[in-house]
Design a protein around this motif. Structure first.
Motif, mmCIF file in Angstrom:
data_model
loop_
_atom_site.group_PDB
_atom_site.id
_atom_site.type_symbol
_atom_site.label_atom_id
_atom_site.label_comp_id
_atom_site.label_asym_id
_atom_site.label_seq_id
_atom_site.Cartn_x
_atom_site.Cartn_y
_atom_site.Cartn_z
ATOM 1 N N GLU A 17 0.832 -1.199 0.000
ATOM 2 C CA GLU A 17 0.000 0.000 0.000
ATOM 3 C C GLU A 17 0.874 1.260 0.000
ATOM 4 O O GLU A 17 0.595 2.219 -0.720
ATOM 5 C CB GLU A 17 -0.933 -0.014 1.210
ATOM 6 C CG GLU A 17 -1.929 1.114 1.216
ATOM 7 C CD GLU A 17 -2.955 0.988 2.331
ATOM 8 O OE1 GLU A 17 -3.911 1.779 2.325
ATOM 9 O OE2 GLU A 17 -2.806 0.114 3.216
ATOM 10 N N LEU A 20 2.271 1.791 -3.469
ATOM 11 C CA LEU A 20 1.190 2.251 -4.346
ATOM 12 C C LEU A 20 0.995 3.754 -4.190
ATOM 13 O O LEU A 20 0.927 4.486 -5.179
ATOM 14 C CB LEU A 20 -0.112 1.511 -4.032
ATOM 15 C CG LEU A 20 -1.330 1.992 -4.820
ATOM 16 C CD1 LEU A 20 -1.194 1.652 -6.299
ATOM 17 C CD2 LEU A 20 -2.603 1.395 -4.236
ATOM 18 N N TYR A 21 0.916 4.228 -2.952
ATOM 19 C CA TYR A 21 0.717 5.660 -2.724
ATOM 20 C C TYR A 21 1.926 6.477 -3.186
ATOM 21 O O TYR A 21 1.766 7.605 -3.658
ATOM 22 C CB TYR A 21 0.360 5.949 -1.268
ATOM 23 C CG TYR A 21 -1.092 5.623 -0.984
ATOM 24 C CD1 TYR A 21 -2.111 6.389 -1.554
ATOM 25 C CD2 TYR A 21 -1.454 4.558 -0.187
ATOM 26 C CE1 TYR A 21 -3.452 6.091 -1.327
ATOM 27 C CE2 TYR A 21 -2.792 4.255 0.055
ATOM 28 C CZ TYR A 21 -3.777 5.023 -0.524
ATOM 29 O OH TYR A 21 -5.100 4.734 -0.302
ATOM 30 N N ALA A 47 -7.402 3.782 -1.635
ATOM 31 C CA ALA A 47 -7.387 2.657 -2.578
ATOM 32 C C ALA A 47 -7.983 1.427 -1.891
ATOM 33 O O ALA A 47 -7.877 1.277 -0.671
ATOM 34 C CB ALA A 47 -5.962 2.376 -3.028
ATOM 35 N N GLU A 48 -8.611 0.579 -2.699
ATOM 36 C CA GLU A 48 -9.258 -0.628 -2.173
ATOM 37 C C GLU A 48 -8.795 -1.852 -2.952
ATOM 38 O O GLU A 48 -8.590 -1.774 -4.167
ATOM 39 C CB GLU A 48 -10.783 -0.527 -2.326
ATOM 40 C CG GLU A 48 -11.413 0.609 -1.582
ATOM 41 C CD GLU A 48 -12.924 0.668 -1.777
ATOM 42 O OE1 GLU A 48 -13.502 -0.251 -2.397
ATOM 43 O OE2 GLU A 48 -13.528 1.641 -1.296
ATOM 44 N N ILE A 49 -8.672 -2.968 -2.260
ATOM 45 C CA ILE A 49 -8.350 -4.243 -2.911
ATOM 46 C C ILE A 49 -9.648 -4.821 -3.473
ATOM 47 O O ILE A 49 -10.615 -5.003 -2.733
ATOM 48 C CB ILE A 49 -7.735 -5.249 -1.919
ATOM 49 C CG1 ILE A 49 -6.414 -4.733 -1.369
ATOM 50 C CG2 ILE A 49 -7.587 -6.620 -2.561
ATOM 51 C CD1 ILE A 49 -5.222 -5.001 -2.227
ATOM 52 N N TRP A 63 -5.236 -3.443 -6.365
ATOM 53 C CA TRP A 63 -5.602 -2.158 -5.787
ATOM 54 C C TRP A 63 -6.356 -1.330 -6.803
ATOM 55 O O TRP A 63 -5.823 -0.998 -7.864
ATOM 56 C CB TRP A 63 -4.363 -1.374 -5.360
ATOM 57 C CG TRP A 63 -3.689 -1.869 -4.130
ATOM 58 C CD1 TRP A 63 -2.519 -2.574 -4.066
ATOM 59 C CD2 TRP A 63 -4.103 -1.665 -2.778
ATOM 60 N NE1 TRP A 63 -2.196 -2.836 -2.756
ATOM 61 C CE2 TRP A 63 -3.152 -2.285 -1.944
ATOM 62 C CE3 TRP A 63 -5.186 -1.023 -2.193
ATOM 63 C CZ2 TRP A 63 -3.251 -2.271 -0.559
ATOM 64 C CZ3 TRP A 63 -5.293 -1.005 -0.812
ATOM 65 C CH2 TRP A 63 -4.329 -1.634 -0.011
ATOM 66 N N VAL A 65 -7.832 2.319 -7.652
ATOM 67 C CA VAL A 65 -7.499 3.673 -7.212
ATOM 68 C C VAL A 65 -8.495 4.724 -7.674
ATOM 69 O O VAL A 65 -8.490 5.846 -7.172
ATOM 70 C CB VAL A 65 -6.069 4.063 -7.650
ATOM 71 C CG1 VAL A 65 -5.040 3.144 -6.993
ATOM 72 C CG2 VAL A 65 -5.926 4.042 -9.168
ATOM 73 N N TYR A 74 -7.092 0.363 -11.887
ATOM 74 C CA TYR A 74 -6.430 -0.436 -10.861
ATOM 75 C C TYR A 74 -4.957 -0.609 -11.179
ATOM 76 O O TYR A 74 -4.529 -0.400 -12.317
ATOM 77 C CB TYR A 74 -7.109 -1.807 -10.700
ATOM 78 C CG TYR A 74 -7.026 -2.728 -11.900
ATOM 79 C CD1 TYR A 74 -6.037 -3.703 -11.977
ATOM 80 C CD2 TYR A 74 -7.944 -2.649 -12.944
ATOM 81 C CE1 TYR A 74 -5.966 -4.568 -13.063
ATOM 82 C CE2 TYR A 74 -7.882 -3.507 -14.029
ATOM 83 C CZ TYR A 74 -6.885 -4.462 -14.085
ATOM 84 O OH TYR A 74 -6.806 -5.305 -15.172
#
Length: 117
Positions: A17, A20-21, A47-49, A63, A65, A74
């Motif tokens: 995570e 990703l950010y 973000a969500e899985i 993820w 976004v 994603y």
């Protein structure tokens, strides 16, 4: 037909995570004002899985976004890039997109698509 074998998805490690950010922050720094405005309209605050079978099974999902209409953006861990797909319900990516694009390339392509009334 995708160049990846649907019966034998390759092994991979999901992006963290934090990483990703970091990628999202780097992408935002490269965006034009127009792309940044679009991003502000569609990005998810967190973000969500989401699931995408069978490709995301090994990493427990990809993820997501951003969302708009019935589409989602994603992070595709297999290509190490951002991807676009439709979703049929919140939390489920319908199709695997093997295209390798940066977030700015993907957003630019969305702006270039003809708008329908």
């Amino acid at each position: 037909m995708h160049n990846l074998d649907a019966m034998n998805p390759p092994r991979w490690t999901p992006i963290s995570e934090n990483r990703l950010y970091e990628l999202l922050d780097e992408s935002c720094q490269l965006m034009t004002d127009e792309l940044r405005h679009l991003w502000q309209l569609i990005h998810l605050r967190h973000a969500e899985i989401w699931q995408q079978r069978p490709w995301a099974d090994e990493g427990c999902g990809f993820w997501v976004v951003a969302t708009f209409s019935r589409s989602c953006i994603y992070f595709n861990d297999l290509s190490q890039s951002f991807a676009l797909s439709q979703f049929d319900r919140w939390g489920n990516i319908m199709e695997f997109d093997p295209t390798s694009r940066s977030l700015t390339e993907l957003l630019t392509s969305l702006l270039a698509e003809p708008q329908t009334a």
